[in-house]
Design an enzyme around this catalytic site. Structure first.
Site, PDB file in Angstrom:
ATOM      1  N   TYR A   1     -41.566  12.276  32.386  1.00 54.02           N
ATOM      2  CA  TYR A   1     -41.420  11.733  33.750  1.00 54.02           C
ATOM      3  C   TYR A   1     -42.648  10.979  34.228  1.00 54.02           C
ATOM      4  O   TYR A   1     -42.757  10.700  35.425  1.00 54.02           O
ATOM      5  CB  TYR A   1     -41.203  12.866  34.770  1.00 54.02           C
ATOM      6  CG  TYR A   1     -40.187  13.912  34.437  1.00 54.02           C
ATOM      7  CD1 TYR A   1     -38.829  13.616  34.388  1.00 54.02           C
ATOM      8  CD2 TYR A   1     -40.591  15.223  34.212  1.00 54.02           C
ATOM      9  CE1 TYR A   1     -37.902  14.612  34.117  1.00 54.02           C
ATOM     10  CE2 TYR A   1     -39.660  16.219  33.942  1.00 54.02           C
ATOM     11  CZ  TYR A   1     -38.317  15.898  33.894  1.00 54.02           C
ATOM     12  OH  TYR A   1     -37.409  16.887  33.631  1.00 54.02           O
TER      13      TYR A   1
ATOM     14  N   GLY B   1     -35.463  22.489  45.625  1.00 57.13           N
ATOM     15  CA  GLY B   1     -36.047  21.148  45.702  1.00 57.13           C
ATOM     16  C   GLY B   1     -37.351  21.012  46.452  1.00 57.13           C
ATOM     17  O   GLY B   1     -37.961  19.932  46.429  1.00 57.13           O
TER      18      GLY B   1
ATOM     19  N   ARG C   1     -43.676  17.237  30.619  1.00 57.71           N
ATOM     20  CA  ARG C   1     -43.486  16.522  31.878  1.00 57.71           C
ATOM     21  C   ARG C   1     -44.231  15.187  31.933  1.00 57.71           C
ATOM     22  O   ARG C   1     -43.658  14.181  32.383  1.00 57.71           O
ATOM     23  CB  ARG C   1     -43.847  17.399  33.076  1.00 57.71           C
ATOM     24  CG  ARG C   1     -43.059  18.721  33.148  1.00 57.71           C
ATOM     25  CD  ARG C   1     -43.280  19.478  34.446  1.00 57.71           C
ATOM     26  NE  ARG C   1     -42.720  18.761  35.565  1.00 57.71           N
ATOM     27  CZ  ARG C   1     -43.427  18.086  36.437  1.00 57.71           C
ATOM     28  NH1 ARG C   1     -44.742  18.081  36.368  1.00 57.71           N
ATOM     29  NH2 ARG C   1     -42.833  17.437  37.404  1.00 57.71           N
TER      30      ARG C   1
ATOM     31  N   CYS D   1     -47.501  13.662  16.554  1.00 53.45           N
ATOM     32  CA  CYS D   1     -47.546  12.274  16.092  1.00 53.45           C
ATOM     33  C   CYS D   1     -46.637  11.376  16.926  1.00 53.45           C
ATOM     34  O   CYS D   1     -45.565  10.946  16.475  1.00 53.45           O
ATOM     35  CB  CYS D   1     -47.141  12.226  14.631  1.00 53.45           C
ATOM     36  SG  CYS D   1     -48.218  13.261  13.653  1.00 53.45           S
TER      37      CYS D   1
HETATM   38  N1  LLP Z   1     -30.515  24.303  42.152  1.00 50.30           N
HETATM   39  C1  LLP Z   1     -29.986  23.387  41.336  1.00 50.30           C
HETATM   40  C2  LLP Z   1     -28.527  23.236  41.303  1.00 50.30           C
HETATM   41  C3  LLP Z   1     -30.818  22.590  40.524  1.00 50.30           C
HETATM   42  O1  LLP Z   1     -30.287  21.672  39.729  1.00 50.30           O
HETATM   43  C4  LLP Z   1     -32.225  22.772  40.573  1.00 50.30           C
HETATM   44  C5  LLP Z   1     -33.117  21.974  39.741  1.00 50.30           C
HETATM   45  C6  LLP Z   1     -32.741  23.767  41.434  1.00 50.30           C
HETATM   46  C7  LLP Z   1     -31.857  24.500  42.213  1.00 50.30           C
HETATM   47  C8  LLP Z   1     -34.204  24.059  41.559  1.00 50.30           C
HETATM   48  O2  LLP Z   1     -34.894  22.940  42.034  1.00 50.30           O
HETATM   49  P1  LLP Z   1     -36.451  23.045  42.366  1.00 50.30           P
HETATM   50  O3  LLP Z   1     -36.602  23.979  43.553  1.00 50.30           O
HETATM   51  O4  LLP Z   1     -37.136  23.596  41.159  1.00 50.30           O
HETATM   52  O5  LLP Z   1     -36.863  21.656  42.645  1.00 50.30           O
HETATM   53  N2  LLP Z   1     -37.583  19.271  34.978  1.00 50.30           N
HETATM   54  C9  LLP Z   1     -37.847  18.587  36.214  1.00 50.30           C
HETATM   55  C10 LLP Z   1     -37.136  19.237  37.388  1.00 50.30           C
HETATM   56  C11 LLP Z   1     -35.637  19.341  37.200  1.00 50.30           C
HETATM   57  C12 LLP Z   1     -34.933  20.052  38.317  1.00 50.30           C
HETATM   58  C13 LLP Z   1     -33.505  20.323  37.968  1.00 50.30           C
HETATM   59  N3  LLP Z   1     -32.737  21.048  38.940  1.00 50.30           N
HETATM   60  C14 LLP Z   1     -39.351  18.524  36.426  1.00 50.30           C
HETATM   61  O6  LLP Z   1     -40.079  18.973  35.547  1.00 50.30           O
HETATM   62  O7  LLP Z   1     -39.822  17.987  37.405  1.00 50.30           O
END
Ligand code: LLP
Length: 415
Positions: free
Chosen positions: A316, A239, A312, A343
């Site tokens: 979002y 995160g 993205r 399109c």
């Molecule tokens: N662990 C779990 C259980 C997760 O669900 C996620 C991301 C991560 C780790 C890794 O999180 P990160 O470090 O990448 O924030 N598609 C979205 C982001 C979706 C994240 C989903 N889960 C975007 O493009 O912003």
């Protein structure tokens, strides 16, 4: 510098000019810097060096085999959410005993495969999933290592679609029900308590929610401990946010120090699952301006990358910087929407960007290493882009451009 504008005004990835990459491999093209990927991973590893720890890269962010292989060589573990991802980790030659398996909907088949591959642990998200895992393990005469994903009910203050740690989210088990879940594991000969995990959201820029979540997890750990249930590892999820525009990303050393203060002298291995912060700013998307279109109200730059390549912004309203590869050749900046050939009105990569650009020139969509290629599709029957990794003065194609034939290779006509 992994990405820099050289004195000639041209954007480079490590030592290679973007225009050289575009003419060699074509556009749209994803380009990643090996150096940037490795440095980002090492930053986590070194921030956590004071304790037993494992950095499990969340490969949903970018699952290219070459990326996984590079991280595996550094000693990385992996956070997976499907057997497809498990197969990628295996194909990349990485250590499957460092794999944690997250996700709310693992199928019994997926559980069986992961169990036979000897992964580090299953991050279980519901009691029903726990029951299914126990059945699979018993059928295989095996013991499944389990971590319960706790929903700590903290507000990570991020985009509602990527917030995961609130009780209204579908993720994890609340702290009260978790006690029963751990008892169930402890009482089942085919399950083994190994850890406890959480993941509170993505693109977080504040340490406080991590601290709050860890405190709640530790309270639960301590009370389980009193009942004779020992938690060997604590998985704090991923995160950590990156800078797309003007965000202040979390300083990893301060973050690790904050976690350390809360952990005190507890003897526990720390696992993290970063995705975006490892690869997000290690990649860009190169695209060519096909046409410029001007009207009284709007200027459009129609480029050869589209929402199928990078969704993205459409999904979002995410903002990613878009810069000309060469220093402005056109004289006057105009306000452009950068749009693709798909399109749909949602097919944009950026809106209201002040740019001085000309037809046929190259643009780079920055911060495109995470959640970009992996979320791409074949919408409008567009082949997916190629991916390249730059390593100093060398470039390697790590995924070839899809061909038109590959688009419908699995389809057939009725007799
Ligand atoms: N662990 C779990 C259980 C997760 O669900 C996620 C991301 C991560 C780790 C890794 O999180 P990160 O470090 O990448 O924030 N598609 C979205 C982001 C979706 C994240 C989903 N889960 C975007 O493009 O912003």
């Amino acid at each position: 510098m992994s990405f820099s504008r050289r004195p000639d005004g041209e954007l480079h990835v490590e030592d290679i000019a973007c225009s050289e990459l575009a003419s060699r491999y074509g556009t749209p093209l994803y380009v990643y810097s090996r150096d940037a990927i490795e440095n980002a991973w090492r930053a986590f590893d070194s921030a956590l060096s004071g304790r037993p720890h494992l950095v499990c890269y969340a490969l949903k962010a970018n699952s290219n085999l070459a990326v996984l292989n590079l991280l595996g060589r550094l000693g990385s573990g992996f956070d997976i959410v499907s057997v497809g991802e498990l197969a990628r980790v295996k194909a990349a030659g990485c250590d499957l005993s460092k794999v944690v398996f997250s996700g709310v909907g693992k199928s019994p088949d997926e559980m069986a495969t992961a169990l036979s591959e000897g992964i580090k642990c299953f991050n279980v998200e519901s009691v029903a999933e726990l029951d299914a895992l126990a059945e699979v393990a018993s059928a295989h005469g095996a013991v499944a290592p389990v971590s319960v994903r706790i929903n700590p009910d903290v507000d990570a203050g991020t985009h509602p679609y990527i917030s995961t740690g609130l009780k209204e989210n579908k993720f994890g088990i609340d702290t009260v029900s978790a006690v029963g879940a751990y008892r169930k594991i402890a009482d089942n000969a085919h399950l083994e308590v190994t850890g406890m995990d959480c993941h509170i959201g993505s693109q977080l820029t504040d340490i406080a929610p991590y601290r709050d979540a860890l405190k709640r997890l530790l309270k639960l750990c301590d009370s389980l401990h009193e009942q004779g249930i020992k938690i060997k590892h604590l998985d704090l999820g991923g995160g950590q946010g990156i800078r797309y525009k003007d965000e202040q990303p979390i300083d990893l050393n301060s973050w690790a120090q904050a976690m350390d203060e809360v952990l005190g002298d507890r003897d526990v291995e720390i696992i993290v699952e970063p995705g975006r912060s490892i690869v997000g700013n290690a990649g860009l998307l190169l695209t060519t301006v096909r046409y410029l279109k001007h009207s009284d109200d709007k200027n459009f730059a129609i480029v050869d990358a589209a929402m199928n390549d990078l969704i993205r912004p459409a999904l979002y309203s995410a903002w990613q910087d878009i810069v000309p590869v060469k220093e402005a050749s056109a004289s006057k900046k105009l306000n452009y929407d950068i749009v693709g050939p798909v399109c749909e009105s949602a097919d944009f990569l950026g809106k209201d960007r002040q740019l001085a650009i000309e037809q046929d020139e190259l643009l780079a969509v920055m911060s495109s290493g995470a959640y970009c290629f992996v979320m791409s599709s074949n919408y409008n029957s567009r082949p997916r882009a190629a991916e390249v990794i730059v390593d100093g003065g060398d470039s390697h194609i790590v995924r070839k451009r899809e061909t038109i034939e590959e688009l419908f290779a699995g389809e057939s006509l009725l007799p």
